[in-house]
Design a protein around this motif. Structure first.
Motif, PDB file in Angstrom:
ATOM      1  N   ASP A 170      49.204  45.071  39.054  1.00  0.00           N
ATOM      2  CA  ASP A 170      48.406  44.475  37.979  1.00  0.00           C
ATOM      3  C   ASP A 170      49.231  44.359  36.702  1.00  0.00           C
ATOM      4  O   ASP A 170      49.243  43.315  36.039  1.00  0.00           O
ATOM      5  N   LYS A 171      49.954  45.424  36.375  1.00  0.00           N
ATOM      6  CA  LYS A 171      50.779  45.432  35.162  1.00  0.00           C
ATOM      7  C   LYS A 171      51.880  44.379  35.245  1.00  0.00           C
ATOM      8  O   LYS A 171      52.144  43.659  34.268  1.00  0.00           O
ATOM      9  N   THR A 172      52.500  44.264  36.425  1.00  0.00           N
ATOM     10  CA  THR A 172      53.596  43.301  36.596  1.00  0.00           C
ATOM     11  C   THR A 172      53.085  41.866  36.504  1.00  0.00           C
ATOM     12  O   THR A 172      53.715  40.997  35.900  1.00  0.00           O
ATOM     13  N   ILE A 173      51.930  41.600  37.122  1.00  0.00           N
ATOM     14  CA  ILE A 173      51.358  40.246  37.082  1.00  0.00           C
ATOM     15  C   ILE A 173      50.993  39.864  35.647  1.00  0.00           C
ATOM     16  O   ILE A 173      51.259  38.747  35.195  1.00  0.00           O
ATOM     17  N   ARG A 174      50.388  40.806  34.899  1.00  0.00           N
ATOM     18  CA  ARG A 174      50.027  40.523  33.507  1.00  0.00           C
ATOM     19  C   ARG A 174      51.275  40.198  32.671  1.00  0.00           C
ATOM     20  O   ARG A 174      51.242  39.347  31.775  1.00  0.00           O
ATOM     21  N   LYS A 175      52.361  40.893  32.996  1.00  0.00           N
ATOM     22  CA  LYS A 175      53.599  40.700  32.231  1.00  0.00           C
ATOM     23  C   LYS A 175      54.288  39.386  32.602  1.00  0.00           C
ATOM     24  O   LYS A 175      54.723  38.619  31.733  1.00  0.00           O
ATOM     25  N   GLU A 176      54.393  39.110  33.916  1.00  0.00           N
ATOM     26  CA  GLU A 176      55.144  37.939  34.376  1.00  0.00           C
ATOM     27  C   GLU A 176      54.310  36.661  34.385  1.00  0.00           C
ATOM     28  O   GLU A 176      54.860  35.558  34.296  1.00  0.00           O
ATOM     29  N   PHE A 177      52.989  36.814  34.552  1.00  0.00           N
ATOM     30  CA  PHE A 177      52.122  35.629  34.618  1.00  0.00           C
ATOM     31  C   PHE A 177      50.933  35.803  33.672  1.00  0.00           C
ATOM     32  O   PHE A 177      49.775  35.909  34.117  1.00  0.00           O
ATOM     33  N   PRO A 178      51.206  35.841  32.379  1.00  0.00           N
ATOM     34  CA  PRO A 178      50.115  36.114  31.422  1.00  0.00           C
ATOM     35  C   PRO A 178      49.027  35.039  31.414  1.00  0.00           C
ATOM     36  O   PRO A 178      47.902  35.310  30.990  1.00  0.00           O
ATOM     37  N   ASP A 179      49.357  33.844  31.882  1.00  0.00           N
ATOM     38  CA  ASP A 179      48.375  32.753  31.861  1.00  0.00           C
ATOM     39  C   ASP A 179      47.603  32.616  33.167  1.00  0.00           C
ATOM     40  O   ASP A 179      46.824  31.668  33.320  1.00  0.00           O
ATOM     41  N   ARG A 180      47.847  33.526  34.130  1.00  0.00           N
ATOM     42  CA  ARG A 180      47.139  33.419  35.406  1.00  0.00           C
ATOM     43  C   ARG A 180      45.636  33.583  35.179  1.00  0.00           C
ATOM     44  O   ARG A 180      45.190  34.531  34.534  1.00  0.00           O
ATOM     45  N   LEU A 181      44.848  32.664  35.734  1.00  0.00           N
ATOM     46  CA  LEU A 181      43.405  32.648  35.502  1.00  0.00           C
ATOM     47  C   LEU A 181      42.731  33.864  36.116  1.00  0.00           C
ATOM     48  O   LEU A 181      43.120  34.349  37.180  1.00  0.00           O
ATOM     49  N   ILE A 182      41.720  34.348  35.435  1.00  0.00           N
ATOM     50  CA  ILE A 182      40.864  35.403  35.974  1.00  0.00           C
ATOM     51  C   ILE A 182      39.556  34.743  36.378  1.00  0.00           C
ATOM     52  O   ILE A 182      38.779  34.288  35.529  1.00  0.00           O
ATOM     53  N   ARG A 183      39.321  34.661  37.682  1.00  0.00           N
ATOM     54  CA  ARG A 183      38.119  33.995  38.184  1.00  0.00           C
ATOM     55  C   ARG A 183      36.947  34.970  38.169  1.00  0.00           C
ATOM     56  O   ARG A 183      37.085  36.136  38.537  1.00  0.00           O
ATOM     57  N   THR A 184      35.812  34.485  37.729  1.00  0.00           N
ATOM     58  CA  THR A 184      34.626  35.339  37.671  1.00  0.00           C
ATOM     59  C   THR A 184      33.670  35.086  38.829  1.00  0.00           C
ATOM     60  O   THR A 184      32.706  35.816  39.013  1.00  0.00           O
ATOM     61  N   ASP A 185      33.960  34.025  39.609  1.00  0.00           N
ATOM     62  CA  ASP A 185      33.074  33.729  40.739  1.00  0.00           C
ATOM     63  C   ASP A 185      33.561  34.455  41.994  1.00  0.00           C
ATOM     64  O   ASP A 185      34.511  35.225  41.958  1.00  0.00           O
TER      65      ASP A 185
END
Length: 929
Positions: free
Chosen positions: A194-209
């Motif tokens: 989770d930490k690595t994804i937030r750092k490397e892909f900060p614009d990755r969408l968070i889907r709520t569905d």
């Protein structure tokens, strides 16, 4: 990958007991960012003797281990390796437990288990053994399994593979996964991802569905240019004759006259709207022989053909192997689907409820939920068979599947994505539908409300049809089942009827008038107490059942039971049970009657759910009512203990039901199996399955030359008539060991009872002693699949199996060269269903032995006999220890039902010389080749 020090460990041990066994090899792979990997691998000298099996498994020798140092001498090195490191391993608790015990140290390091991680990130594996994961995930091949450094390297490669997949997941997965993981060993791995994804892909969408696999794929792509569907039935010849469609397109395919003969018979039955029974010997290729005519007929007439199998493996073979191959070579396209019962599909509505109440589940169940979260992003079917190897999921599945009475497909918010509805829609559009026997009978029980309309049916593994009918058209109930029904009614939790209504109380206050809501709520509030009272009464009934059953596995309830001292007590208890059950049904009906007249979708949906709950309870009531009809000769009722105690009831004879409900509505039915006839007669099969004597029948002989490929030997002097088991366990164990040693393992021994198998196990293990032959026994050394894998992986072994090993086992080649049949497989005459059927036939003036017990035994015998020869290159021996086959008049029926024309009769001493001579002959033939 991970900016932390990781140490991947693996050990080899003398066995699995942490208190008795010891480490014989230790390996660690240390990975620290910016540094070269550090490898540490040593053999370890144990204080105890190393079993021969372990030496063979690892390839180590006594001398190598004798020269090694004890594990304690490496303590400082191991401590230094582990310092400030994350410890990783496959089933790492096992490895670490041995290390901690050997060094008398407890490590506080973070732990990542690649077994748990792989189950979450790759939830649809067949199994999670490291060597199998290496193959399935295309990791770097192991040089040698069961060596510590190789396995440590494989675990590291597996961890990297899981990391790579984890990096592709949407950020919403980690938002939901981390609370689920809680304080598990998995949490650290998920946090790092989770930490690595937030750092490397900060614009990755968070889907709520709800995140699902969204690519809808058909089973087969239609061909660009399609030839017309052949009109003439003679087209079938073009598929199977030499140089035909199959031989021209399939590498290694050989035209077989028997296969063509069967295919023409199937096509004729379909074209003339008649029934056909075909016994097709091993190697005939019966799947293609019925699939090709069925597909042709379905496309030619635009009628659906249903194919029903007994086992899941055959279903999977037809759908995943045979149909895709045929789609590539037949001159027309087709659409085939696999359809299962509601309970096999995940319900998205229930999944959301469970996911939002995860705190109610234990550690293992939460990990299973994490696996489901990944699986839903990948599955197009929602079929739980894809993830059935995930531990604890079977406990959860009852809360997740679509077998839910409150389901109103047209009004469900997830209806457009419902796996069950999609499966049924695909079935509506299909040419050929693959089901199992159970679903076929469920369709009959529900007045044809499950399967699309069809009038052509193929039943494979048809020797199981009668037993499947007895099981599916009968009834059974357990304390656990009743508990589940009541919990779904009255628990104060999401997912239960009571809990859901209470949670939406404000909605119901708006929908219903004040007067109506007060009346409805009054009934509702009485429900938990009424259900508690019924459950207490249920416990009382089943406690009495336990006393009646005692130490037995089954107890038949008969008219004579009414004379027993406990009969009056159990009758009163069941009457009280029925009274309390009726009180709940009356409450539900009262609530239903309040809702049913309303013109409101929510009210109609709740009324529909109530009708389903009522139906659940009425099924429970009906089971008890039928079970207590102990004076009816057409019905049998009994108590049975398996993993739980069950009350069962079944019709004794289902031939009329099959005739009227299954076969009469059909235009054509084709029934096939390798074992249907008895001494070339189909009379028994036709009669018990409700088919007329005018039904077309044929026997398609196997293409194998049994008399050249094998010998059938009957031992004349092993039976001891005065012995309760017919055999002395010491004597038969010695005989098995002598045969097995001559065969150098490669032997399957089939028993008719688990009890006698257990009696044999101890003396046989003693006789095999230092022979180097591994003894594998069902129920002692593992389950069916694990034992088969172990047997195949170590040909120098002998496998003892009971009922489930008599059929469905396919071990071609020299890994199986000898099958020993201990007894003729007569069913236990005191088993409730067998006893009742025998009495029923005798009451009709028939001979139960010759018309029921003997035919069933012959068919079972043919199945066991057929385990040996599975291909044209197979060679071996079948040895029968039961001389009744040559001493009794009925023995000729067994012998005449086999594919061999000759057999050998030997006494115990002669047979060993005979085996030696046969082995010499085989070696000479191999030299000539």
């Amino acid at each position: 990958m991970i900016a932390k020090k990781i140490v991947v460990i693996d050990i080899e041990t003398t066995g699995l007991d942490i208190y008795k066994d010891e480490i014989i090899e230790f390996a660690a792979l240390s990975i620290d960012e910016g540094k070269d990997p550090e490898i540490f691998s040593v053999l370890v000298s144990p204080k105890r003797q190393v079993p021969e099996r372990i030496l063979r498994l690892t390839g180590l020798s006594f001398d190598e281990l004798k020269q090694a140092q004890p594990i304690e001498s490496y303590c400082d090195i191991i401590l230094n390796l582990f310092r400030d490191a994350i410890i990783v391993g496959h089933n790492v608790n096992f490895d670490l437990g041995f290390v901690e015990r050997a060094l008398n140290i407890h490590f506080e390091n973070p732990i990542w288990d690649t077994l748990e991680i792989a189950r979450v990130f790759f939830p649809n594996m067949n199994n999670y053994r490291l060597a199998d994961l290496v193959k399935r995930l295309d990791l770097e091949p192991l040089e040698k399994a069961h060596r510590a450094m190789n396995d440590a390297q494989a675990a590291w490669n597996l961890l990297k593979k899981c990391w790579e997949k984890g990096m592709t997941l949407d950020a919403s997965f980690y938002q939901r996964a981390l609370p689920l993981a809680g304080g598990s060993k998995l949490t650290g791995f998920l946090k790092e991802l989770d930490k690595t994804i937030r750092k490397e892909f900060p614009d990755r969408l968070i889907r709520t569905d709800l995140v699902l696999y969204d690519q809808e794929l058909g089973l087969f792509e239609p061909q660009e240019e399609e030839a017309p569907i052949p009109e003439d039935i003679k087209w079938i010849d073009q598929c199977f004759t030499p140089g035909g469609i199959l031989e021209s397109n399939l590498k290694g395919y050989e035209s077989r006259p028997g296969q063509l003969h069967m295919a023409k018979a199937v096509a004729k039955a379909l074209a003339t709207s008649t029934h056909c029974v075909a016994e097709a010997g091993t190697g005939t290729g019966k799947s293609y022989a019925y699939l090709i005519p069925s597909l042709w007929w379905a496309r030619k007439t635009n009628k659906k053909v249903v194919v029903a199998t007994h086992t899941i493996p055959l279903q999977e073979q037809l759908y995943k192997k045979d149909l895709p191959i045929l789609s590539q070579i037949l001159p027309f396209s087709f659409h085939g689907v696999l359809l299962k019962g509601k309970g096999n599909y995940l319900c998205l509505k229930r999944w959301l409820t469970v996911q939002s109440h995860f705190t109610e589940y234990d550690y293992g169940e939460r990990l299973a939920l994490l696996s489901v979260m990944i699986w839903l992003r990948e599955t197009s079917t929602g079929d739980w068979q894809e993830v059935s190897q995930i531990p604890s999921l079977s406990r959860l599945w009852g809360n997740l599947n679509a077998e839910e009475e409150s389901c109103v497909p047209g009004k469900c918010p997830q209806a457009n994505r419902c796996y069950m509805l999609h499966a049924r829609k695909r079935a509506e559009e299909a040419d050929l539908i693959i089901v199992n026997h159970s679903l076929l009978f469920s369709d009959i029980k529900t007045e044809n409300n499950i399967l699309p309309e069809f009038h052509e049916l193929v039943i494979d593994e048809a020797h199981h049809l009668h037993q499947s009918a007895l099981e599916q058209l009968g009834n059974e109930i357990s304390l656990e089942q009743i508990s589940r029904v009541l919990n779904l009614l009255s628990r104060s939790m999401a997912g239960s009827f009571y809990g859901n209504v209470k949670a939406r109380a404000q909605l119901w206050e708006r929908i219903l008038s004040e007067s109506l809501w007060n009346r409805f709520r009054g009934h509702l509030e009485r429900l938990p107490e009424a259900c508690d009272e019924l459950f207490l009464q249920t416990e009382e009934v089943f406690a009495s059942f336990e006393q009646i059953l005692g130490n037995e596995l089954s107890y038949r309830l008969t008219a004579h039971s009414q004379n027993e001292s406990w009969w009056q007590t159990i009758t009163v208890q069941i009457e009280n049970f029925q009274g309390r059950l009726k009180a709940i049904v009356d409450l539900l009906k009262a609530m239903y009657n309040l809702l049913e007249p309303l013109d409101d979708e929510d009210a109609a949906s709740l009324a529909y759910e109530l009708s389903g709950r009522i139906r659940n309870l009425e099924e429970v009531r009906d089971c008890f009512n039928l079970a207590m009809q102990v004076e009816k000769s057409t019905r049998v009722s009994w108590l049975e203990r398996n993993n739980r105690l069950l009350l069962k009831t079944s019709p004794v004879d289902v031939s009329t039901l099959l005739k009227e409900k299954l076969f009469k509505p059909l235009n054509s039915a084709v029934l096939t199996s390798a074992t249907l006839s008895i001494a070339n007669s189909f009379q028994h099969f036709l009669q018990e399955n409700g088919l007329g004597t005018d039904t077309a029948t044929l026997i398609v002989d196997s293409p194998f030359d049994y008399d050249q490929q094998m010998q059938f030997i009957v031992v004349k002097d092993l039976i001891e008539p005065n012995h309760s088991n017919l055999f002395d366990s010491e004597k038969i164990a010695l005989f098995i060991s002598e045969v097995t040693e001559r065969m150098k393992g490669r032997t399957l021994v089939l028993f008719t009872s688990h009890q006698f198998l257990r009696e044999i196990h101890h003396p046989l293990s003693r006789y095999l002693g230092d022979s180097g032959i591994e003894l594998l026994a069902q129920g002692i050394d593992g389950g069916r699949h694990a034992l088969l894998d172990a047997f195949i992986n170590n040909p120098k072994s002998v496998l003892l199996g009971a009922n489930s090993f008599w059929e469905g086992i396919d071990i071609p080649g020299d890994k199986l060269s000898c099958v020993i049949l201990i007894k003729l497989p007569f069913g236990p005459p005191n088993r409730p269903l067998i006893a009742a059927r025998s009495e029923y036939l005798e009451a009709q003036g028939k001979n139960a032995f010759y018309e029921f017990l003997l035919p069933e035994a012959v068919l079972r015998f043919k199945q066991g006999f057929g385990r040996l020869i599975r291909s044209k290159s197979d060679r071996g021996l079948v040895i029968l220890c039961d001389n009744r086959v040559i001493e009794k008049r009925y023995g000729r029926i067994f012998l005449n039902s086999l594919p061999v024309k000759t057999h050998v009769r030997c006494n115990e001493t002669q047979i060993l010389d005979h085996i030696d001579n046969w082995l010499d002959e085989m070696r000479q033939k191999e030299l000539l080749l």
